[in-house]
Design a protein around this motif. Sequence first.
Motif, PDB file in Angstrom:
ATOM      1  N   PRO A 181       0.817  -1.210   0.000  1.00  0.00           N
ATOM      2  CA  PRO A 181       0.000   0.000   0.000  1.00  0.00           C
ATOM      3  C   PRO A 181       0.860   1.273   0.000  1.00  0.00           C
ATOM      4  CG  PRO A 181      -0.244  -1.208   2.070  1.00  0.00           C
ATOM      5  CD  PRO A 181       0.705  -1.982   1.233  1.00  0.00           C
ATOM      6  N   ALA A 182       0.333   2.339  -0.583  1.00  0.00           N
ATOM      7  CA  ALA A 182       1.085   3.587  -0.677  1.00  0.00           C
ATOM      8  C   ALA A 182       0.974   4.407   0.595  1.00  0.00           C
ATOM      9  CB  ALA A 182       0.593   4.410  -1.868  1.00  0.00           C
ATOM     10  N   THR A 183      -0.157   4.308   1.261  1.00  0.00           N
ATOM     11  CA  THR A 183      -0.362   5.148   2.438  1.00  0.00           C
ATOM     12  C   THR A 183      -1.090   4.374   3.531  1.00  0.00           C
ATOM     13  OG1 THR A 183      -2.503   5.905   1.625  1.00  0.00           O
ATOM     14  CG2 THR A 183      -0.606   7.262   1.065  1.00  0.00           C
ATOM     15  N   GLY A 184      -1.162   4.988   4.690  1.00  0.00           N
ATOM     16  CA  GLY A 184      -2.000   4.488   5.776  1.00  0.00           C
ATOM     17  C   GLY A 184      -1.246   3.694   6.822  1.00  0.00           C
TER      18      GLY A 184
ATOM     19  N   GLY B 148      -1.942   0.514  10.013  1.00  0.00           N
ATOM     20  CA  GLY B 148      -2.866  -0.429  10.632  1.00  0.00           C
ATOM     21  C   GLY B 148      -2.510  -1.864  10.303  1.00  0.00           C
ATOM     22  N   SER B 149      -2.065  -2.134   9.058  1.00  0.00           N
ATOM     23  CA  SER B 149      -1.723  -3.511   8.713  1.00  0.00           C
ATOM     24  C   SER B 149      -0.207  -3.625   8.583  1.00  0.00           C
ATOM     25  CB  SER B 149      -2.374  -3.878   7.383  1.00  0.00           C
ATOM     26  OG  SER B 149      -1.738  -3.176   6.348  1.00  0.00           O
ATOM     27  N   PRO B 150       0.338  -4.835   8.764  1.00  0.00           N
ATOM     28  CA  PRO B 150       1.797  -5.007   8.654  1.00  0.00           C
ATOM     29  C   PRO B 150       2.339  -4.550   7.299  1.00  0.00           C
ATOM     30  CG  PRO B 150       0.761  -6.996   9.494  1.00  0.00           C
ATOM     31  CD  PRO B 150      -0.344  -6.078   9.113  1.00  0.00           C
ATOM     32  N   SER B 151       1.562  -4.779   6.238  1.00  0.00           N
ATOM     33  CA  SER B 151       2.083  -4.403   4.914  1.00  0.00           C
ATOM     34  C   SER B 151       2.256  -2.888   4.808  1.00  0.00           C
ATOM     35  CB  SER B 151       1.153  -4.912   3.814  1.00  0.00           C
ATOM     36  OG  SER B 151      -0.101  -4.287   3.906  1.00  0.00           O
ATOM     37  N   GLN B 152       1.455  -2.142   5.578  1.00  0.00           N
ATOM     38  CA  GLN B 152       1.582  -0.688   5.523  1.00  0.00           C
ATOM     39  C   GLN B 152       2.833  -0.195   6.250  1.00  0.00           C
ATOM     40  OE1 GLN B 152      -2.432  -0.028   6.956  1.00  0.00           O
ATOM     41  NE2 GLN B 152      -2.959   1.115   5.118  1.00  0.00           N
ATOM     42  N   MET B 153       3.469  -1.116   7.009  1.00  0.00           N
ATOM     43  CA  MET B 153       4.678  -0.708   7.739  1.00  0.00           C
ATOM     44  C   MET B 153       5.933  -0.825   6.889  1.00  0.00           C
ATOM     45  SD  MET B 153       4.567  -2.106  11.617  1.00  0.00           S
ATOM     46  CE  MET B 153       6.274  -1.736  11.992  1.00  0.00           C
ATOM     47  N   VAL B 154       5.882  -1.689   5.865  1.00  0.00           N
ATOM     48  CA  VAL B 154       7.109  -2.054   5.157  1.00  0.00           C
ATOM     49  C   VAL B 154       7.833  -0.833   4.567  1.00  0.00           C
ATOM     50  CG1 VAL B 154       8.068  -3.430   3.296  1.00  0.00           C
ATOM     51  CG2 VAL B 154       6.179  -4.329   4.665  1.00  0.00           C
ATOM     52  N   LEU B 155       7.145  -0.079   3.732  1.00  0.00           N
ATOM     53  CA  LEU B 155       7.815   1.038   3.062  1.00  0.00           C
ATOM     54  C   LEU B 155       8.268   2.129   4.036  1.00  0.00           C
ATOM     55  CD1 LEU B 155       5.804   1.376  -0.283  1.00  0.00           C
ATOM     56  CD2 LEU B 155       7.981   0.229   0.152  1.00  0.00           C
ATOM     57  N   PRO B 156       7.421   2.548   4.981  1.00  0.00           N
ATOM     58  CA  PRO B 156       7.898   3.576   5.918  1.00  0.00           C
ATOM     59  C   PRO B 156       9.117   3.115   6.718  1.00  0.00           C
ATOM     60  CG  PRO B 156       5.521   3.271   6.175  1.00  0.00           C
ATOM     61  CD  PRO B 156       5.990   2.251   5.186  1.00  0.00           C
ATOM     62  N   VAL B 157       9.107   1.862   7.173  1.00  0.00           N
ATOM     63  CA  VAL B 157      10.241   1.395   7.984  1.00  0.00           C
ATOM     64  C   VAL B 157      11.517   1.383   7.147  1.00  0.00           C
ATOM     65  CG1 VAL B 157      11.227  -0.633   9.111  1.00  0.00           C
ATOM     66  CG2 VAL B 157       8.927   0.096   9.689  1.00  0.00           C
ATOM     67  N   ILE B 158      11.413   0.893   5.916  1.00  0.00           N
ATOM     68  CA  ILE B 158      12.612   0.868   5.063  1.00  0.00           C
ATOM     69  C   ILE B 158      13.122   2.287   4.822  1.00  0.00           C
ATOM     70  CG2 ILE B 158      13.492   0.307   2.759  1.00  0.00           C
ATOM     71  CD1 ILE B 158      11.647  -2.087   2.740  1.00  0.00           C
TER      72      ILE B 158
END
Lengths: 526, 305
Positions: free
Chosen positions: B162-165, B167-177
């Motif tokens: 996902p590009a934004t948001g 709540g879900s683990p997949s939404q953490m991947v890009l921001p954390v990287i």
Amino acid sequence: MRLSYFITFLSVFSFWYATANANIFYRGNDGDPETLDHHGTSTTSEARLMDDLYSGLVDFSENAKVIPGTAERWDISKDGLIYTFYLRDDAFWSNGDPVTAHDFVFAYRRLMNPLTAAKYATLLYPIKNAEKVNIGELDLLELGIRALDDKTFIIELEQATPYFLEQLTHQTGKPLHQKSVEALGDQFVKPGNLVTNGAYVLQSYTLNSRIVMTKNDYFYDAENVAIEELHYIPFEDRSTCVRAWEAGEVHICSDLPAQDLERLKIYKDSLRIVPYLGTYYYALNTTDEFLSDPEIRRAMSMVIDREFLSEEIWPGMIPAQSLVPLGINNYPLGSPNTDYFNMSMLDREDEAIAIMARKGISKDRPVTVELMYNSGENHKNTATAIADMWSEIGIKITYKIRDAAAHYAYLRDLGEVQVARAGWIGDYSDPYNFLFLLESDNTGFNYARYNNPEYDALMDRASNELDLNKRAEILQKAEKIIMKATPFLPIFYYSSFTLVSPEIENWKSNVMNKNPTRFLSFRTSG
Amino acid sequence: MLNYAFKRILTIIPTLFAIVTLTFFLMRIAPGGPFDEERPLAPAVLENIQASYGLDKPLIEQYFIYIGNLLQGDMGPSFVYRDKRVHEVLAEGLPISITLGSTALLMALIIGVLLGSIAALNQNKKTDVFIVTFATFGITTPNYVIAPILTLIFALTFSILPATGWGSPSQMVLPVISLALPQIAIVTRLMRGSMLEALKSDHIRTARAYGLPMTHVVGKHAMRSALLPVLSYLGPAAAALMTGSIVIEQIFNLPGIGRYFVTSALNRDYTMVMGTVIIVATLVLVFNLIVDLLYTVLDPRVRYD
């Protein structure tokens, strides 16, 4: 190998995520509200929420026209002073209580109560005694409103106000559920507590994340409300909203970054660029020794190439030739023509140079003027470009830049100003809402300190004129005076920029930039 | 050691108090107030609002009221979010910033230490050059460049994240990287430098001369002293990461608290400015203390008595 498992998992997950939420309307918004208590709200992003949560006496149609809301009809006395609203029998709060005239009495008194500290109380100052009540001079009971019975609400005005119905569409005119507000105090806005009478009811509110609403089954027009669940998603950064929209995560972006407009044209009908009820202008201090000369002010306006500014710096904005923006209501003839806008840029420049030469000012013998603006890339570019245009007629610009809060505080406190950047977005669609900025007694807004008894007299006359056509003529005369005197130097009219998903139907773009969710629906494929 | 820790905790309190006092008065020197916007308020309305927030009282009185409330755990009302108190606003966002920040920190620590050590052990070989290039790239590329590029690739082109948001683990991947990448790079470089130095030190040479296996020498002896500079860096870095990043929050539309560090100052949201300063100050002081205490564990020469 592991990575590919991971990617597969993510794909499945995001597919599930997308389809599980297929019937929810994700509506991007410019930001989170300051509060969900509509008496504390002031911004357009807050107005969107309030328009979905509450129904006022009158509401906006899908085209942002005034339509009956909780009041099914109304009478206006011949002198234009007394409005009698008849509330519909099928108007209910989201907890099933009937909406009564007493809810409006309660809400309007609360709005004017000094203790509420409502930012936009001024908007309903046309109501009799409203101003005095709001500054604590009169008791709340003296406010010119009353409930004749449960379903009849009467408003008495200070003086006839032809745009009063337009003003009632603003969120300050919406009712409050008296019982819950009194019982819960400032907790009444919390999800689970908030009782509303509009098409939607609040379910949850996560700061900086989302505001969830579902359809209010008690809403009088619920059968025509198509969208069942609505998530407002705040975006501080407009580019982020565009990325979310392109990834299919939101259906609407409520504002777009100027630099992306060209690229976004690939989305054709989804990109909406529409004139908006606002004007970007420079205020010229008419009490300043140099700027007190109207001819100089006129020359300064003449020499500004507005087409260049809106093409190069503000794509999508419309070059302004008047203070009152295009497409406003109650102004059938529109703004008056100002002669020099018919001339070519070169001729305008020549004439401006000639005017300045008569004053002994030229490129070689320049006068220094201070230009004040609030920080921001585009404000800076605009100021630089205009300074360059002014240098041709012998005006040398020095800059004073502050952040927005400091800039507007300085203007409000009547600090020493020569030229100041400002903007105005109409609160309601009527030319008066722009022209009143230059009334001499309007100390808070009249940054030009313009004082012209003739103009004030015309504005007074317009306020007392009930015939809308005659009134428009008077206002046009008034605008002609200020366009000639040039205390404000209009630069461009704002436009609204919206991205609307092809999945959403019936999004009617309009000058008020109002699109209540109750009129929207999902396009049924097939 | 316990005695020392206790003493340090005691000094944190007056330090915080001094910071709070200084910020409170410095902030008021800035021109403009929380209610100065493009659309000015009518004077009467402004007075009503200021009275309702107690801003009409003398500054010194406001200060004592603020301190009084603060001691009871109340950071006052936010001027921007009228329905909430500042501590409520921060309490909503802080867990998100901490989750994000600590994940990134952990990633930076593990990957950075690993890469740095590998580079040092292969000094001037291809692996080293590759790692150093990566690290230089990571340090010099700001995350407001990395983040949109990652979004473009993984969310818009391949649609696997996902590009934004939030709540879900997949939404953490890009921001954390995006958040971790520059930190990985910094830790890698620090680690490489300190490991090189450690490998040259006398006790490591002695250990190697005794014929101890290389893994043992590096993993047990060199690592301990090589970690010290990394640790000094991580103290303040942890505080910065856990209080969120306005850039990452805006690009991925995350409800963390990083935004308030910038917006509260711009909006003259006085109470929120105080809230953010208190949080950062506390975290910096606490993490510095933790780092100082960890020193004793890693470096036998350091003793607090």
